[in-house]
Scaffold this active site. Structure first.
Site, PDB file in Angstrom:
ATOM      1  N   ASP A  40       0.762  -1.331   0.147  1.00  0.00           N
ATOM      2  CA  ASP A  40      -0.053  -0.037  -0.099  1.00  0.00           C
ATOM      3  C   ASP A  40       0.853   1.096  -0.090  1.00  0.00           C
ATOM      4  O   ASP A  40       1.552   1.399   1.094  1.00  0.00           O
ATOM      5  CB  ASP A  40      -0.786  -0.008   1.212  1.00  0.00           C
ATOM      6  CG  ASP A  40      -2.219   0.875   0.940  1.00  0.00           C
ATOM      7  OD1 ASP A  40      -2.282   1.566  -0.067  1.00  0.00           O
ATOM      8  OD2 ASP A  40      -2.870   0.888   1.980  1.00  0.00           O
ATOM      9  N   ASP A  41       0.698   1.967  -1.041  1.00  0.00           N
ATOM     10  CA  ASP A  41       1.620   3.337  -1.304  1.00  0.00           C
ATOM     11  C   ASP A  41       3.230   3.007  -1.180  1.00  0.00           C
ATOM     12  O   ASP A  41       4.016   3.796  -0.919  1.00  0.00           O
ATOM     13  CB  ASP A  41       1.260   4.019   0.040  1.00  0.00           C
ATOM     14  CG  ASP A  41      -0.083   4.851  -0.194  1.00  0.00           C
ATOM     15  OD1 ASP A  41      -0.974   4.636  -1.012  1.00  0.00           O
ATOM     16  OD2 ASP A  41      -0.566   5.572   0.767  1.00  0.00           O
ATOM     17  N   CYS A  78      -5.512   4.110  -4.402  1.00  0.00           N
ATOM     18  CA  CYS A  78      -5.765   2.808  -3.818  1.00  0.00           C
ATOM     19  C   CYS A  78      -6.928   1.778  -4.402  1.00  0.00           C
ATOM     20  O   CYS A  78      -6.679   0.770  -5.233  1.00  0.00           O
ATOM     21  CB  CYS A  78      -5.634   2.672  -2.360  1.00  0.00           C
ATOM     22  SG  CYS A  78      -6.611   3.741  -1.497  1.00  0.00           S
ATOM     23  N   ARG A  82      -7.396  -1.583  -7.005  1.00  0.00           N
ATOM     24  CA  ARG A  82      -8.073  -2.660  -6.374  1.00  0.00           C
ATOM     25  C   ARG A  82      -9.207  -3.114  -7.088  1.00  0.00           C
ATOM     26  O   ARG A  82      -9.449  -4.395  -7.514  1.00  0.00           O
ATOM     27  CB  ARG A  82      -8.339  -2.579  -5.026  1.00  0.00           C
ATOM     28  CG  ARG A  82      -7.166  -2.322  -4.111  1.00  0.00           C
ATOM     29  CD  ARG A  82      -7.503  -1.544  -2.633  1.00  0.00           C
ATOM     30  NE  ARG A  82      -6.232  -1.182  -2.197  1.00  0.00           N
ATOM     31  CZ  ARG A  82      -5.308  -1.654  -1.453  1.00  0.00           C
ATOM     32  NH1 ARG A  82      -5.241  -3.105  -1.055  1.00  0.00           N
ATOM     33  NH2 ARG A  82      -4.110  -1.164  -1.139  1.00  0.00           N
ATOM     34  N   LYS A 143      -6.287  -5.518   3.523  1.00  0.00           N
ATOM     35  CA  LYS A 143      -7.108  -4.038   3.107  1.00  0.00           C
ATOM     36  C   LYS A 143      -7.903  -4.624   1.886  1.00  0.00           C
ATOM     37  O   LYS A 143      -7.615  -5.142   1.054  1.00  0.00           O
ATOM     38  CB  LYS A 143      -6.126  -3.095   2.760  1.00  0.00           C
ATOM     39  CG  LYS A 143      -6.925  -1.654   2.281  1.00  0.00           C
ATOM     40  CD  LYS A 143      -5.676  -0.595   2.179  1.00  0.00           C
ATOM     41  CE  LYS A 143      -6.371   0.505   1.387  1.00  0.00           C
ATOM     42  NZ  LYS A 143      -5.608   1.625   1.224  1.00  0.00           N
ATOM     43  N   HIS A 145     -11.169  -2.200   0.888  1.00  0.00           N
ATOM     44  CA  HIS A 145     -11.335  -0.762   0.583  1.00  0.00           C
ATOM     45  C   HIS A 145     -12.220  -0.918  -0.794  1.00  0.00           C
ATOM     46  O   HIS A 145     -12.180   0.010  -1.767  1.00  0.00           O
ATOM     47  CB  HIS A 145     -10.170  -0.086   0.104  1.00  0.00           C
ATOM     48  CG  HIS A 145     -10.240   1.570   0.112  1.00  0.00           C
ATOM     49  ND1 HIS A 145      -9.178   2.236  -0.300  1.00  0.00           N
ATOM     50  CD2 HIS A 145     -11.099   2.124   0.781  1.00  0.00           C
ATOM     51  CE1 HIS A 145      -9.441   3.577  -0.034  1.00  0.00           C
ATOM     52  NE2 HIS A 145     -10.624   3.404   0.777  1.00  0.00           N
ATOM     53  N   HIS A 236       1.606   2.492   4.013  1.00  0.00           N
ATOM     54  CA  HIS A 236       0.458   3.452   3.998  1.00  0.00           C
ATOM     55  C   HIS A 236       0.754   4.379   5.532  1.00  0.00           C
ATOM     56  O   HIS A 236       0.916   3.468   6.491  1.00  0.00           O
ATOM     57  CB  HIS A 236      -0.761   2.820   3.847  1.00  0.00           C
ATOM     58  CG  HIS A 236      -1.893   3.866   3.542  1.00  0.00           C
ATOM     59  ND1 HIS A 236      -2.300   4.986   4.597  1.00  0.00           N
ATOM     60  CD2 HIS A 236      -2.691   4.271   2.531  1.00  0.00           C
ATOM     61  CE1 HIS A 236      -3.246   5.649   4.072  1.00  0.00           C
ATOM     62  NE2 HIS A 236      -3.362   5.290   2.856  1.00  0.00           N
ATOM     63  N   ASP A 342      -0.079  -0.776  -5.279  1.00  0.00           N
ATOM     64  CA  ASP A 342      -1.331  -0.281  -5.752  1.00  0.00           C
ATOM     65  C   ASP A 342      -1.121   1.019  -6.375  1.00  0.00           C
ATOM     66  O   ASP A 342      -2.004   1.586  -6.969  1.00  0.00           O
ATOM     67  CB  ASP A 342      -2.600  -0.210  -4.471  1.00  0.00           C
ATOM     68  CG  ASP A 342      -2.040   0.839  -3.251  1.00  0.00           C
ATOM     69  OD1 ASP A 342      -1.006   1.028  -3.213  1.00  0.00           O
ATOM     70  OD2 ASP A 342      -2.924   0.752  -2.592  1.00  0.00           O
ATOM     71  N   ASN A 343      -0.042   1.870  -5.872  1.00  0.00           N
ATOM     72  CA  ASN A 343       0.036   3.222  -6.485  1.00  0.00           C
ATOM     73  C   ASN A 343       1.286   3.779  -6.129  1.00  0.00           C
ATOM     74  O   ASN A 343       2.110   3.075  -5.325  1.00  0.00           O
ATOM     75  CB  ASN A 343      -1.157   4.322  -6.210  1.00  0.00           C
ATOM     76  CG  ASN A 343      -1.429   4.311  -4.682  1.00  0.00           C
ATOM     77  OD1 ASN A 343      -2.646   3.655  -4.253  1.00  0.00           O
ATOM     78  ND2 ASN A 343      -0.473   4.558  -3.830  1.00  0.00           N
ATOM     79  N   LYS A 397       1.761   9.876  -5.429  1.00  0.00           N
ATOM     80  CA  LYS A 397       0.373   9.038  -5.528  1.00  0.00           C
ATOM     81  C   LYS A 397      -0.647  10.152  -5.920  1.00  0.00           C
ATOM     82  O   LYS A 397      -0.301  11.448  -5.295  1.00  0.00           O
ATOM     83  CB  LYS A 397       0.079   8.529  -4.123  1.00  0.00           C
ATOM     84  CG  LYS A 397      -1.299   8.031  -3.925  1.00  0.00           C
ATOM     85  CD  LYS A 397      -1.355   7.399  -2.335  1.00  0.00           C
ATOM     86  CE  LYS A 397      -3.013   7.275  -2.114  1.00  0.00           C
ATOM     87  NZ  LYS A 397      -3.086   6.648  -0.720  1.00  0.00           N
TER      88      LYS A 397
END
Length: 1733
Positions: A40-41, A78, A82, A143, A145, A236, A342-343, A397
């Site tokens: 994540d991030d 994110c 996903r 996660k 989301h 994140h 994810d990014n 991001k």
């Protein structure tokens, strides 16, 4: 297990040569497992395989033996990424076209649009759903989301097992911040979890552990191939990591982000990830550069990066644990593993979040240097570190530049034949789904999946690219394939190596940019100008992408997407727009269209459909203002199946009843008490149903007050609140009552006929004869503790079948044959049944075994457990009873029925709208007369113009002639000048009149204030109290939102006197040498246990009632004024306090009444027992205190003393009497009469201590006499619920914030808009000028003809004919022009002069007569605001009650009761079947019910009188009558409700506990033949007309015209009035007068009515009300009244409009007339050719 389709496909398409393959080939064909890991991030360069210094050995291992993708792309945030991962298609199709927060914040842009649902929508077949259907075990941990509701949980989208964080992130530890910021929401499958309870929780570790456990579970159970999804929340923010890992990176980043940026670029080049000549993107940041930071700031910043690095390392460690598990289980080789981010890295700075900014003087969180990375911290590392993470790419991001969407990806799968270690192929996250499906040999379902239409994937499989063993690599995407991105208004499109980017307000040019990513990874060289053709092609591709995916771009300001052709079109349109604005008339039109006008509209008898279309400010008065809820609601309940099972039937109760043998079994033997327990269960079922029926009936009869029609949502909310109120209240009240009744039973030491709490022994003593001794039972509970029935329920006791019968002692033990599953024994059948479960009765074997111990041939069917039940098999019966045995509710609320009941006669509302085009056109017509002569003029200097003007004025004054024509004679010129002066005079005077009228004319104006603050609302309420309307956005809210209530209890409830130590201290003083019940040492502990019980139960009752109140919903469709709100809530609180107190004390009063009336035996105070030594018969007699007989009065008492036994005289001598502390007929009565004055005095307490000689030390404090009066009785304390004072807080700001009005609208009377006034005056001037001119011209011509030809030669007829003469074209034009003008003006006059308009009138402080007159004339619109919002009912309403004649008859007098008792106790004269045996007790109960009913009614009427009638508007007399009648009806319905329910519950618990009466009406001591020895006494039940008291407490038999039965209470309640109205029947001696039968004529109760029916109505015949409308009006004291009426005639407005339009119409119709005549004459002159040969 694989699906059948997959298995067949594998068989059918396997080559024949492979059919006999060996084991290796079998493994080769084994379906692969899948593990998808998402960081994540995480930045592109944040792991060691991609050039990072961060220690990530697991990813290093996967990269070395797998493939790194250097050109892998995701979305820039994110959840869109996903959604693409799960669907294989674009996020704008999958439901995350924007972040869910953006959609919620801008609903006008995206709400309700396809692809913008804010969650993974149903238009896509989710990857786990497809894999699940193909036979894979699907699991995830991490996660999600992609949806926050249950239907969007992972478990709803294909995951067999899931542990998921639904939200976007949160604290990485099990810690909640002190502010509601970034709150995590965890679920396991469908179960919400409290993350703060997780042990040893750190997100990365926990997610890995959960996944491993899930995989282990699958391996143990199904051994299916698995699809596993492991999405971390690391790294994140908030940046948090274990301190020991953070310490490893200490000092590594002290050189700053720029140095790190360069180091990573160098490493990437060495690893072959980047070309050597790659130019990195410059850093974009609004934070200070590293060298501009102070040393402390540098250290702080460096540590944030250290924590970030530690998070990445810990995530790698967690991944390693999962990999290790796969290797240990030999699954690693067969598992396709994908690691991705994810990014891009998060580039937000802490300074951009005010709450987190270090510069913020108020630091809510602990973000100190020492605490960075710990659970209490919340930090980010900022844009400069983030761009080091994304190096060499541009930005971070949230941007669709490469830094936001280019992410690291590693694929590891040993079965791929190629050995491609680094792939520079362009790939996207959408490619994952088709790749997985191809590897698993699963086809995508196409356009239909699970009975819904779905889209097909846009991604492309990597299998041919990665699985190709040839040196020639297969591309993933074709040369013409394009991929687009859009988020936050940013756009990008890529085809091949070229990428076009558009970032509003970020680009210097604010236009599309073009980059060649093969050469320019950092997007540093914009090729938009050099390669325009390429850019144009990409823009065309973007348009195609936008169309295909349904992108909706939120434009930034006025910027729009445009190409060159559009740009030229926009320039042209802009020029046209500017030219158009130059035209003054168009500008005036726009201005007029923007001005609002207010119009009152009335709709008569509106239908529901019409009503729903009306605006919210519409007022629709109901034809009736009150309706019973039963008219439009339907409520039904389903009860627990036990209530319809065999186990509550008489057949079951008889089968398990041991009858006369009941007391001969062991006290723990089910055969002793089993029937009593199930009688209690059956009673609970009956009471629950009765309670619900009563509540529903009351609810149906309760009224909804609705003077105005409620909207459907308000109606539904208000009705559901009322339903919810009694759904909560009924079970809570029942639970509180039952708890208090059980406590009263145990602490009054009431004796059960079954030997479960007390047991009598008789002993033959030669000198004293037969002596009886009462002993309480002790039980050993399941936890090993000893329990005494004198002080506790003792419920944790197993229920047994024991081989003991007829033992002479309770200590005689036998063999335990069976312990019954789930059942408990104990002191009382009711309480032991409550702690039991029904487990045995779901098991047929258990039921059969249990019934086998009884002498019956009956058989019974076990219950069947239903998984849908609210209750488990092992739920205690108490938990079921607490919910009134209810399984579920079926509720139906009909708005249609409500609307038809309301039947509004009319609806009135103010329509606020802009002027329409017709109005604007009329104004333009008015202005055209003034503009018709406008033309261009030569520019003249102002000085010259001023001189000319002065000369012109002088000349005009002398020679002014506005009607001159040539040639003119001197006479004509003279008259023309007269006409000019007349014209000026008429014009100026007319203008003056019209200007005055226009400025003075007013109309209703409306104004709306958006998002008003509380202070603005208060000011508006003060200024516009009559018309202000502020609708709440939240019309329902819990009372807990804005009120707090805190009781302050009597000091007794926190004193030593109710402590266990104090009780133990008294018990330790009980003498062993003698047993004298009047002695403080023998009874004192009981009194203080009662005090403790009252404290506990009072606190519990308040807590329960307060919980219900605070959960109750307050309905407020409009914002209430603070005064009105305070009055309403104060009234609610006061009513709640009175109700809570009354509920508590009514139970106590009723219990006292029934305890005395039934003469229930207490183990401590109210009876004496004797046994005839010859017959062996034992008899009970009532005790006497101070010459007062307990059989006749419950209040008999005497002072408690401390005594010394004188053995010589066998008497007791008083050593010390405790002042005003009493013993009496039962502990409760004596205690309530007592005061605690001795215990306010330490000396008194020490003196008691001296005499009682307790073995426990005295170490206690006295009560404080400064806090409470020492001489107040305990009853006065109990009657106020042990509360000294109450404190409450009502927060209007909290209410206002919850209500959160979006706008406030108010109306006021004011002059028209100045712009409208000016345009009207200009229009009037033009019309007047032209009209007066024409009239004067005609007059001048007429005068000239008279003066020229003489009046004799004036031919009026010829003049009139000449007007209609149409011989020439000019005449025709004139005549047509005249007709058009006259007809149009006539129509306009009729329309304007007779158009309805609303007139509002206000009258200050009207008298009552004035109000009544206004009410008669303007009932629909009259509104009068009360100056007093809250009015006490007693100020204008007087309600009295008339009771049944029984309550004033001889039969409730002490004289009658003493007469029935006689000189000899009836127990010695009559048999139990004789009415006289219990007559005095029956009539004591009747007298008590009369007294109690009168008290309850009187208290209720007082409560009604002091309660507030709240109404902001003055009601009419009829409306007030309706309201008051509805209130009284509701009052009469609710008043007995609690009494009846409480009485029923007390009766049932007494009966089920089989409490003994000293009258021996239900159970008697068995005749003992052992008159010389010692032994346990046994009881046997009596029968009445064949009905055994062991099976029913309501058994009765007829006797002397009345009834006798198991209890006096049951006997009197089932009796009728018949005998009481018959003198011969009730008293032949006529000493006491029978009820006058004639009085029953005025009674609503017939002679055959049972006493119970009368008692259930609180003995009330009727309530009489007297209301004074004059007093109500005086209390209301309206400050003003306003009313509106419709004015249909307005001559002045009509004339004004005619004049203002006349000038313009003359011009328009002149042009029109010319056009019509010309066209007509042209057509008339047209020659039609004829046909010739």
């Amino acid at each position: 297990m694989l699906s059948l389709f997959t298995v067949l496909a594998l068989i059918l398409f396997t080559p024949i040569s492979a059919m006999g393959s060996n084991t290796a080939q079998s493994e080769e064909n084994e379906p692969p497992n899948f593990l998808i890991i998402v960081a994540d991030d995480l930045g592109w360069s944040d792991t060691s395989p991609f050039g990072s210094e961060i220690h990530t050995p697991t990813l290093e291992m996967l990269a070395k033996t797998g493939t790194r993708f250097t050109d892998f792309h995701t979305a820039s945030a994110c959840s869109p990424t996903r959604s693409m991962l799960m669907s294989g298609t674009d996020n704008h199709i999958a439901g995350l076209g924007q972040m869910d927060v953006s959609i919620a914040n801008h609903p006008h842009i995206w709400k309700g649009k396809p692809g913008y649902e804010g969650y993974l929508n149903d238009r896509v077949a989710a990857l786990p759903e497809i894999m699940q259907d193909a036979g894979y075990f699907t699991t995830m941990s991490g996660k999600w989301h992609l949806g926050m509701t249950a239907d969007r949980f992972p478990a709803s989208r294909g995951f067999d097992d899931s542990f998921s964080l639904l939200s976007g992130g949160g604290n990485h530890y099990a810690y909640d911040y002190p502010i509601p910021f970034f709150l995590p929401v965890y679920v396991r499958n469908f179960e919400y979890l409290n993350h703060s309870t997780f042990k040893d929780f750190y997100s990365s570790d926990y997610f890995a552990t959960e996944l491993i456990e899930s995989l282990k579970s699958n391996a143990e159970k199904s051994k299916k191939p698995f699809f596993a999804y492991l999405p971390f929340t690391a790294p994140h923010w908030p940046l948090q990591a274990p301190a020991e890992i953070v310490a490893k990176y200490k000092g590594m980043y002290d050189s700053g982000p720029s140095v790190l940026h360069q180091k990573r670029l160098e490493t990437q080049r060495k690893l072959g990830l980047l070309p050597a000549d790659t130019t990195a993107s410059p850093v974009y940041a609004d934070t200070k550069e590293w060298d501009k930071l102070t040393p402390n700031e540098q250290a702080y910043s460096a540590k944030t990066m250290e924590v970030y690095a530690a998070m990445v390392e810990r995530m790698d460690f967690a991944i390693g644990r999962v990999i290790d598990y796969l290797k240990e289980t030999d699954q690693f080789k067969n598992t396709f593993i994908l690691f991705m981010a994810d990014n891009g890295a998060e580039g937000v700075s802490m300074e951009s979040i005010p709450a987190l900014s270090p510069s913020n003087p108020i630091q809510i969180l602990n973000n100190s240097y020492e605490n960075i990375g710990n659970k209490e911290s919340l930090i980010l590392y900022g844009p400069r570190w983030a761009q080091a993470s994304t190096a060499p790419s541009r930005m971070t991001k949230g941007y669709i530049t490469e830094g936001g969407i280019r992410c690291p990806a590693i694929v590891h799968y040993t079965k791929f034949q190629s050995h491609l270690n680094i792939s520079h192929e362009f790939t996207t996250v959408m490619d994952v789904l088709p790749t997985v499906l191809e590897l698993a040999h699963i086809s995508h379902p196409g356009t239909t999946f699970r009975n819904r239409t779905v889209v097909t994937p846009r991604g492309k499989s990597w299998v041919s690219h990665l699985g190709n063993s040839n040196e020639q690599l297969q591309p993933v995407h074709g040369p013409q394939d394009f991929v687009g991105w859009e988020l936050f208004g940013q756009r990008a499109i890529r085809r091949g190596n070229y990428k076009a980017v558009f970032i509003p307000n970020e680009s210097n040019t604010n236009q599309w940019e073009l980059y060649d990513l093969t050469r320019d990874k950092g997007e540093t060289v914009n090729l938009a100008q050099e390669q325009k053709e390429v850019l144009d092609e990409l823009i065309e591709a973007w348009i195609a992408y936008e169309t295909e995916t349904g992108v909706i771009v939120a434009e930034d300001g006025c910027e729009e997407l445009e190409d060159d052709s559009q740009h030229q079109s926009n320039i042209t349109a802009t020029r046209i727009f500017i030219l158009t604005l130059i035209l003054s008339l168009f500008g005036i039109s726009i201005a007029l269209l923007l001005i609002y006008q207010t119009t009152m509209i009335t709709i008569n008898h509106p239908t529901r459909e019409q009503f729903e279309l009306l605006p919210k400010n519409a007022k629709c008065s109901c034809s009736r203002i009150s309706f019973s809820y039963g008219k439009f609601t339907s409520l039904q309940t389903n009860f627990h199946q036990v209530c319809s099972s065999d186990f509550v039937t008489d057949r079951w109760l008889k089968a398990i009843s041991s009858g006369v043998d009941s007391t001969y079994f062991d006290s723990m033997d089910f055969r002793t008490y089993g029937s009593a327990q199930f009688q209690a269960l059956a009673a609970f079922c009956r009471l629950s149903k009765a309670s619900i029926d009563q509540s529903v009936t009351y609810f149906y009869q309760n009224t909804l007050l609705s003077p105005q029609v409620l909207s459907e949502d308000v109606f539904q909310s208000q009705t559901r609140v009322s339903i919810n109120q009694f759904q909560i209240t009924a079970p809570n009240t029942f639970k509180s009552q039952l708890r208090l009744i059980n406590e009263m039973t145990i602490h009054n030491q009431l004796i059960s006929a079954l030997p479960t709490n007390f047991m009598y022994y008789q002993q033959y003593i030669y000198s004293d004869g037969i002596r009886q001794q009462l002993y309480s039972l002790y039980y050993i509970q399941s936890d090993g503790s000893e329990c005494d029935c004198r002080i506790n329920f003792c419920g944790k006791i197993p229920s047994l079948i024991v081989d003991v019968f007829g033992a002479s002692s309770s200590v005689v033990s036998g063999n335990t044959r069976w312990s019954i599953l789930g059942m408990s024994s104990g002191c009382l059948p009711v309480t032991s049944m409550l702690v039991s479960t029904l487990e045995c009765f779901y098991d047929q074997i258990c039921v059969n075994k249990l019934i086998s111990y009884f002498l019956t041939i009956e058989s019974f069917t076990a219950m069947i457990y239903n998984n849908q039940s609210l209750y488990n098999q092992n739920c205690t019966i108490e938990s079921i009873v607490d919910n009134l045995m209810i399984e579920d509710w079926m509720i139906n609320i009909s708005y249609d029925k409500y609307y038809s009941e309301c039947a509004p006669s009319s609806c009135t509302y103010l329509n606020i709208s802009r002027h329409d085009f017709v109005f604007v056109a009329l104004i333009i017509v008015r202005l055209m007369q003034k503009m018709r002569n406008c033309g261009t003029r030569q520019r003249i200097p102002w000085r010259v113009r001023l001189g000319q003007f002065i000369v012109f004025i002088r000349k005009k004054i002398i020679e002014l002639n506005m009607f001159q024509h040539y040639p003119s004679t001197d006479r004509q010129i003279r008259f023309q000048r007269y006409g000019t002066r007349l014209y000026i005079f008429l014009l100026l005077n007319s203008l003056a009149v019209f200007i005055t009228y226009t400025f003075l004319k007013s109309s209703i104006q409306s104004k709306t204030v958006l998002h008003p603050t509380q202070s603005q609302f208060k000011q508006l309420q003060q200024d516009y109290p009559q018309t202000l309307s502020c609708p709440c956005t939240e019309i329902s809210m819990n009372y807990s939102t804005f009120i707090t209530i805190q009781p302050h209890y009597h000091q007794l409830c926190s004193s030593d006197l109710i402590s266990d130590k104090w009780i133990e201290y008294i018990v330790a003083s009980i003498p062993v040498t003698f047993d004298y019940t009047n002695d403080y040492r023998n009874i004192g502990y009981c009194q203080f246990q009662l005090l403790s019980m009252f404290c506990q139960q009072a606190q519990q009752a308040i807590d329960d009632a307060l919980h219900v109140l605070l959960q109750t919903t307050f309905i407020s469709s409009q914002v209430l004024t603070q005064q009105s709100f305070q009055f309403q809530i104060n009234s609610v609180i006061e009513t709640w306090k009175l109700t809570t107190v009354n509920t508590f004390i009514r139970i106590i009063e009723l219990f006292r009444t029934t305890m005395q009336g039934n003469q229930l035996a207490s183990g401590i105070t109210n009876n004496n027992r004797t046994t005839n030594s010859i017959s062996g018969k034992s008899t009970w007699y009532a005790s006497t205190y101070s010459n007062c007989l307990c059989a006749l009065s419950a209040s008999c008492h005497q002072t408690i003393g401390i005594y010394r036994y004188i053995s010589s005289s066998k008497t007791f001598m008083t050593q010390y009497s405790i002042p005003n502390f009493f013993i009496g007929c039962n502990p409760t009565e004596a205690l309530l009469l007592s005061s605690l004055e001795c215990f306010y005095n330490l000396s008194c307490m020490l003196e008691i201590d001296y005499y009682i000689n307790s073995s426990e030390p005295f170490n206690f404090s006295a009560l404080n006499p400064d806090l409470n009066p020492p001489n107040e009785t305990v009853e006065s304390i109990v009657n106020r619920l042990m509360v000294d004072t109450w404190s409450s807080n009502i927060s209007f700001p909290s209410y206002y914030n919850q209500c959160a009005p979006l706008s406030c609208t108010f109306q006021y009377e004011d002059r028209d808009n100045l712009f409208l006034i000016i345009t009207s005056i200009i229009g009037i001037f033009g019309g007047l000028s032209l009209g007066i001119k024409l009239v004067i011209i005609i007059i001048l011509q007429f005068v000239d003809k008279i003066l020229t030809n003489g009046i004799v030669h004036l031919n009026l007829l010829r003049s009139i004919k000449s007007i209609f003469s149409c011989t020439t074209e000019h005449q025709i034009i004139h005549r047509l022009h005249f007709i058009l003008v006259v007809v149009t003006l006539s129509i306009i006059y009729i329309f304007s002069a007779f158009t309805s308009r609303s007139i509002t009138v206000e009258i200050e402080k009207p008298s009552l007569s004035t109000f009544k007159d206004l009410e008669t004339r303007f009932d629909d619109s009259l509104q009068c605001s009360c100056s007093q919002i809250s009015i006490k009912y007693e100020s204008f309403l007087n309600v009295t009650s008339r009771f049944h004649s029984l309550c004033s008859s001889d039969f409730v007098s002490n004289r009658w009761i003493k007469y029935l008792y006689g000189g000899i106790p009836p127990i010695d004269l009559y048999s139990p079947n004789d009415f006289m045996y219990s007559a005095e007790a029956q009539f004591q109960i009747l007298a008590s019910f009369c007294q109690l009913s009168q008290k309850i009614v009187a208290d209720a009427l007082i409560q009604l009188g002091v309660s507030d009638f709240i109404n902001t508007q003055l009601l009419s007399s009829s409306s007030l009558d309706d309201r008051i009648q509805a209130t009284i009806n509701e009052f009469q319905l609710t008043m007995p409700q609690l009494f009846v329910a409480s009485l029923s519950l007390i009766r049932e618990t007494i009966g089920a506990n089989m409490l003994m009466s000293i009258l021996s009406t239900n159970w008697v001591f068995a005749v003992s033949r052992n008159t010389t020895g010692t032994g346990m006494m046994h009881n046997i039940p009596l029968k009445f007309e064949g009905c055994s008291c062991a099976l029913s407490s309501k058994c009765v038999s007829s006797s002397r015209g009345m009834l006798s039965g198991c209890y006096p209470l049951e006997s009197i309640l089932q009796s009728t009035l018949t005998c009481l109205n018959n003198q011969t029947c009730i008293d032949p001696t006529k000493t006491f007068k029978a009820l006058n039968s004639s009085s029953s004529i005025s009674s609503r109760f017939p002679l055959n009515t049972t006493i119970e029916s009368i008692v259930n109505e609180l003995m009330v015949e009727e309530l009489l009300s007297n209301m004074s409308y004059e007093a109500y009006y005086k209390q209301c004291a309206p400050l003003s009244c306003t009313y509106s009426y419709i004015d249909n005639t307005n001559v002045i407005d009509g004339i004004t409009i005619l004049i203002s339009l006349y000038g313009g119409l003359v011009i328009i119709y002149w042009i029109l007339a010319i056009f019509i005549v010309k066209q007509y004459l042209r057509m008339a002159k047209r020659v039609t050719p004829t046909e010739t040969e």
